[in-house]
Design a protein around this motif. Structure first.
Motif, PDB file in Angstrom:
ATOM      1  N   GLU A  73       0.833  -1.212   0.000  1.00 16.70           N
ATOM      2  CA  GLU A  73       0.000   0.000   0.000  1.00 16.70           C
ATOM      3  C   GLU A  73       0.866   1.260   0.000  1.00 16.70           C
ATOM      4  O   GLU A  73       0.602   2.218  -0.746  1.00 16.70           O
ATOM      5  N   LYS A  74       1.899   1.255   0.807  1.00 19.69           N
ATOM      6  CA  LYS A  74       2.797   2.418   0.885  1.00 19.69           C
ATOM      7  C   LYS A  74       3.464   2.683  -0.458  1.00 19.69           C
ATOM      8  O   LYS A  74       3.542   3.831  -0.913  1.00 19.69           O
ATOM      9  N   PHE A  75       3.940   1.628  -1.107  1.00 21.77           N
ATOM     10  CA  PHE A  75       4.570   1.789  -2.420  1.00 21.77           C
ATOM     11  C   PHE A  75       3.581   2.322  -3.446  1.00 21.77           C
ATOM     12  O   PHE A  75       3.880   3.266  -4.195  1.00 21.77           O
ATOM     13  N   LEU A  76       2.385   1.731  -3.493  1.00 21.32           N
ATOM     14  CA  LEU A  76       1.411   2.122  -4.511  1.00 21.32           C
ATOM     15  C   LEU A  76       0.931   3.556  -4.345  1.00 21.32           C
ATOM     16  O   LEU A  76       0.573   4.226  -5.318  1.00 21.32           O
ATOM     17  N   ILE A 121      -5.662  -5.057  -3.314  1.00 21.98           N
ATOM     18  CA  ILE A 121      -4.982  -3.784  -3.031  1.00 21.98           C
ATOM     19  C   ILE A 121      -4.519  -3.135  -4.337  1.00 21.98           C
ATOM     20  O   ILE A 121      -4.710  -1.929  -4.548  1.00 21.98           O
ATOM     21  N   ILE A 122      -3.936  -3.935  -5.216  1.00 22.87           N
ATOM     22  CA  ILE A 122      -3.463  -3.396  -6.497  1.00 22.87           C
ATOM     23  C   ILE A 122      -4.638  -2.910  -7.336  1.00 22.87           C
ATOM     24  O   ILE A 122      -4.606  -1.820  -7.922  1.00 22.87           O
ATOM     25  N   LYS A 123      -5.711  -3.695  -7.367  1.00 18.91           N
ATOM     26  CA  LYS A 123      -6.893  -3.290  -8.137  1.00 18.91           C
ATOM     27  C   LYS A 123      -7.528  -2.020  -7.570  1.00 18.91           C
ATOM     28  O   LYS A 123      -8.057  -1.187  -8.321  1.00 18.91           O
ATOM     29  N   ASN A 124      -7.488  -1.866  -6.258  1.00 23.62           N
ATOM     30  CA  ASN A 124      -8.060  -0.669  -5.639  1.00 23.62           C
ATOM     31  C   ASN A 124      -7.362   0.603  -6.094  1.00 23.62           C
ATOM     32  O   ASN A 124      -7.944   1.690  -6.035  1.00 23.62           O
ATOM     33  N   HIS A 125      -6.115   0.463  -6.530  1.00 25.70           N
ATOM     34  CA  HIS A 125      -5.372   1.618  -7.051  1.00 25.70           C
ATOM     35  C   HIS A 125      -5.578   1.794  -8.554  1.00 25.70           C
ATOM     36  O   HIS A 125      -4.970   2.683  -9.159  1.00 25.70           O
ATOM     37  N   GLY A 126      -6.410   0.936  -9.136  1.00 23.53           N
ATOM     38  CA  GLY A 126      -6.774   1.104 -10.547  1.00 23.53           C
ATOM     39  C   GLY A 126      -5.827   0.443 -11.537  1.00 23.53           C
ATOM     40  O   GLY A 126      -5.874   0.750 -12.729  1.00 23.53           O
ATOM     41  N   TYR A 127      -4.979  -0.481 -11.053  1.00 29.93           N
ATOM     42  CA  TYR A 127      -4.008  -1.114 -11.932  1.00 29.93           C
ATOM     43  C   TYR A 127      -4.380  -2.559 -12.239  1.00 29.93           C
ATOM     44  O   TYR A 127      -4.951  -3.258 -11.402  1.00 29.93           O
ATOM     45  N   SER A 128      -4.022  -2.993 -13.436  1.00 34.82           N
ATOM     46  CA  SER A 128      -4.155  -4.400 -13.806  1.00 34.82           C
ATOM     47  C   SER A 128      -3.194  -5.234 -12.968  1.00 34.82           C
ATOM     48  O   SER A 128      -2.095  -4.776 -12.630  1.00 34.82           O
ATOM     49  N   VAL A 129      -3.608  -6.452 -12.640  1.00 30.41           N
ATOM     50  CA  VAL A 129      -2.722  -7.341 -11.888  1.00 30.41           C
ATOM     51  C   VAL A 129      -2.864  -8.772 -12.394  1.00 30.41           C
ATOM     52  O   VAL A 129      -3.968  -9.284 -12.569  1.00 30.41           O
ATOM     53  N   SER A 130      -1.729  -9.377 -12.666  1.00 31.49           N
ATOM     54  CA  SER A 130      -1.679 -10.769 -13.102  1.00 31.49           C
ATOM     55  C   SER A 130      -0.813 -11.556 -12.117  1.00 31.49           C
ATOM     56  O   SER A 130      -0.159 -10.974 -11.246  1.00 31.49           O
TER      57      SER A 130
END
Length: 233
Positions: A73-76, A121-130
Motif C-alpha cells: 500500500e505504501k509503495f502504490l 490492493i493493487i486493483k483498488n489503485h486502478g491497476y491491472s494485476v496478473s
C-alpha cells in the motif's frame, strides 16, 4: 491483450530496459521487468526502483514479490506509472530457499486468502494485476493441485503458469499436460516453460491457452519471438 500473446519472461540480471526493447523489436508483444521486492520499493530503495523503470514506451509489466499488505500500500501510494506500463505481475513462482522461507514466491500458492488481499490492493489503485505461478512449492502441492485452486479463487486478469513445481530445477521438463485443466477454469492462461517451437504454440492455441512466455530461449536468441510467430526478421 492480443488473441495470442508472446511475452518476455522476467529474469534476474537479464530483463533490463535494453533487453526488453530488443525483444520487443524482435516480436515480443509484451515484456516484464526483473522481480522487485515490495519491501524495498516501499523503502524507496534506489536500485530496486531502478529495476522497475520503463524509460522507453515498450509494453511492460512490473513484476513484484512480497506479502506485506502495508508495504504494498505504501509503495502504490507513491507509484506513478510511465508510458508503456501495462500493470503489475505478482510473483508466486520464485523457488529460491531464501524467498520460500520468508513465505514468498511459490510458498504463497497455497495461501489463497493472502493472495486475494494483495490482488485487491493493487486493483483498488486502478491497476491491472496478473499472477505468475508454479505448480506448487513441491510435488505434494502439485498433486494436490494447489495451483488450480488458486487460479479458480483469485480474480487476477491472467495467470502465467510455469509448468514445474518449486523443487524442479531449470532442466526439468515442463509438464504441458496441466494447461488444459488450467484453461478449463475459464481464466486467461499463459503458458511458460520450455517453449521453443512453433508446433508448441499451435498446440497451446488449440487447447485455449492465450499466450506463451519465453525466458531462457530469448537469452539465447532474442529473435525467438518472431520465429515462433513464423515471421522473418
Amino acid at each position: 491483450m492480443k488473441d495470442f500473446e508472446l511475452m518476455l519472461a522476467p529474469m534476474e540480471d537479464h530483463t533490463n530496459s535494453e533487453f526488453r526493447e530488443l525483444c520487443y523489436k524482435k516480436g515480443a508483444d509484451s515484456t516484464f521487468t526483473e522481480m522487485a521486492r515490495t519491501s524495498a520499493l516501499a523503502r524507496g530503495n534506489k536500485s530496486t526502483l531502478e529495476k522497475i523503470k520503463i524509460p522507453n514506451p515498450i509494453p511492460t509489466y512490473i513484476q513484484i514479490i512480497g506479502a506485506n499488505e502495508e508495504e504494498l500500500e505504501k509503495f502504490l501510494q507513491s507509484f506513478k506509472p510511465s508510458k508503456g506500463f501495462l500493470g503489475f505481475n505478482l510473483n508466486l513462482g520464485c523457488p529460491s530457499l531464501n524467498m520460500v522461507q520468508k513465505g514468498l514466491g511459490c510458498a504463497l500458492i497455497k495461501r489463497v486468502t493472502k493472495v486475494k488481499k494483495i490482488v485487491q490492493i493493487i486493483k483498488n489503485h486502478g491497476y491491472s494485476v496478473s499472477i505468475k505461478l508454479r505448480l506448487g512449492a513441491n510435488q505434494f502441492e502439485k498433486e494436490k493441485k494447489s495451483y488450480l485452486n488458486l487460479i479458480r479463487e483469485v480474480d487476477a486478469d491472467f495467470f502465467i503458469v510455469h509448468a514445474k513445481h518449486g523443487k524442479e530445477h531449470s532442466m526439468s521438463p515442463a509438464d504441458f499436460n496441466v494447461y488444459k485443466e488450467c484453461v478449463d477454469t475459464n481464466k486467461i492462461i499463459i503458458a511458460n516453460g520450455d517453449i521453443t517451437k512453433p508446433e508448441q504454440i499451435d498446440y497451446l492455441k488449440s487447447i485455449g491457452v492465450k499466450g506463451a512466455m519465453i525466458g531462457r530461449a530469448a537469452i539465447d536468441d532474442p529473435a525467438i519471438f518472431n520465429k515462433l510467430k513464423q515471421v522473418k526478421n
